[in-house]
Enzyme design. Structure first.
Site, PDB file in Angstrom:
ATOM      1  NE  ARG A 120     -60.805 -39.810 -58.606  1.00 45.78           N
ATOM      2  CZ  ARG A 120     -60.821 -39.941 -57.574  1.00 45.78           C
ATOM      3  NH1 ARG A 120     -61.012 -41.007 -56.863  1.00 45.78           N
ATOM      4  NH2 ARG A 120     -60.568 -38.740 -56.770  1.00 45.78           N
ATOM      5  CB  VAL A 138     -61.376 -25.963 -61.479  1.00 44.83           C
ATOM      6  CG1 VAL A 138     -61.778 -24.570 -61.577  1.00 44.83           C
ATOM      7  CG2 VAL A 138     -60.947 -26.590 -62.959  1.00 44.83           C
ATOM      8  CG  ASP A 139     -59.250 -22.636 -55.535  1.00 49.39           C
ATOM      9  OD1 ASP A 139     -59.968 -23.328 -54.987  1.00 49.39           O
ATOM     10  OD2 ASP A 139     -58.401 -21.807 -55.194  1.00 49.39           O
ATOM     11  CB  THR A 140     -64.709 -24.950 -57.574  1.00 52.05           C
ATOM     12  OG1 THR A 140     -64.587 -26.266 -57.095  1.00 52.05           O
ATOM     13  CG2 THR A 140     -64.496 -25.093 -59.089  1.00 52.05           C
ATOM     14  N   PRO A 141     -65.532 -23.665 -54.900  1.00 57.01           N
ATOM     15  CG  PRO A 141     -67.097 -21.854 -54.639  1.00 57.01           C
ATOM     16  CD  PRO A 141     -66.300 -22.654 -55.635  1.00 57.01           C
ATOM     17  CB  SER A 142     -67.647 -28.111 -55.195  1.00 56.33           C
ATOM     18  OG  SER A 142     -67.666 -29.500 -55.087  1.00 56.33           O
ATOM     19  CE  LYS A 185     -65.530 -36.896 -65.650  1.00 52.45           C
ATOM     20  NZ  LYS A 185     -66.450 -35.670 -65.750  1.00 52.45           N
ATOM     21  CE1 TYR A 188     -65.968 -38.341 -62.392  1.00 50.18           C
ATOM     22  CE2 TYR A 188     -63.402 -38.268 -62.886  1.00 50.18           C
ATOM     23  CZ  TYR A 188     -64.685 -37.630 -62.736  1.00 50.18           C
ATOM     24  OH  TYR A 188     -64.991 -36.081 -62.680  1.00 50.18           O
ATOM     25  NE  ARG A 234     -54.519 -33.326 -58.488  1.00 53.39           N
ATOM     26  CZ  ARG A 234     -55.671 -34.058 -58.209  1.00 53.39           C
ATOM     27  NH1 ARG A 234     -55.764 -35.513 -57.920  1.00 53.39           N
ATOM     28  NH2 ARG A 234     -56.837 -33.468 -58.383  1.00 53.39           N
TER      29      ARG A 234
END
Length: 136
Positions: A35, A71-75, A42, A38, A96
């Site tokens: 990363r 974050v628990d998201t649909p994506s 950030k 990336y 983790r």
């Protein structure tokens, strides 16, 4: 860099003084495998946050950023399901997380609401980590 940094600059340029942005930049604090670019982008957003806060503080404009963990998201669920072994991928994500679970979008939203509220009128130029201890 275009998505994570230039987009922030263009949004700020377009909307200030009407809008204070909140951005997600946890990877700027962690050395995460594969990363490099990336994470660099950030970290640039943190510098941008602090600079905008300093530039506009006298006009009463605040600028903060939020650094969530996973974050628990649909994506995210779609990306997990796309892995060769979705069950193992989910276990790896959860492993983790020091809290044993992922953050919810609602938990991040509560922090956003606070930062946008009058209760946070004295909060600017800050990085707010909401990662369940991932960065410890």
């Amino acid at each position: 860099m275009n998505v994570n940094v230039r987009s922030m600059y263009l949004m700020i340029k377009t909307f200030l003084p009407k809008y204070v942005y909140i951005y997600y930049v946890l990877f700027s604090f962690l050395g995460v495998v594969n990363r490099c670019v990336y994470s660099t982008s950030k970290a640039a957003v943190i510098g941008l946050t602090k600079s905008v806060a300093a530039d506009f503080i006298e006009q009463g404009i605040r600028c903060n950023c939020i650094c969530p963990g996973t974050v628990d998201t649909p994506s995210l669920r779609e990306r997990i399901e796309a892995r060769p072994d979705p069950e193992q991928a989910l276990k790896d994500f959860l492993a983790r997380q020091k809290t044993g679970r992922m953050c919810t979008a609602e938990e991040v939203a509560h922090l956003c609401v606070y930062l946008a509220s009058d209760e946070a009128a004295y909060v600017t130029g800050n990085v707010h980590i909401i990662d369940g201890g991932w960065s410890l």
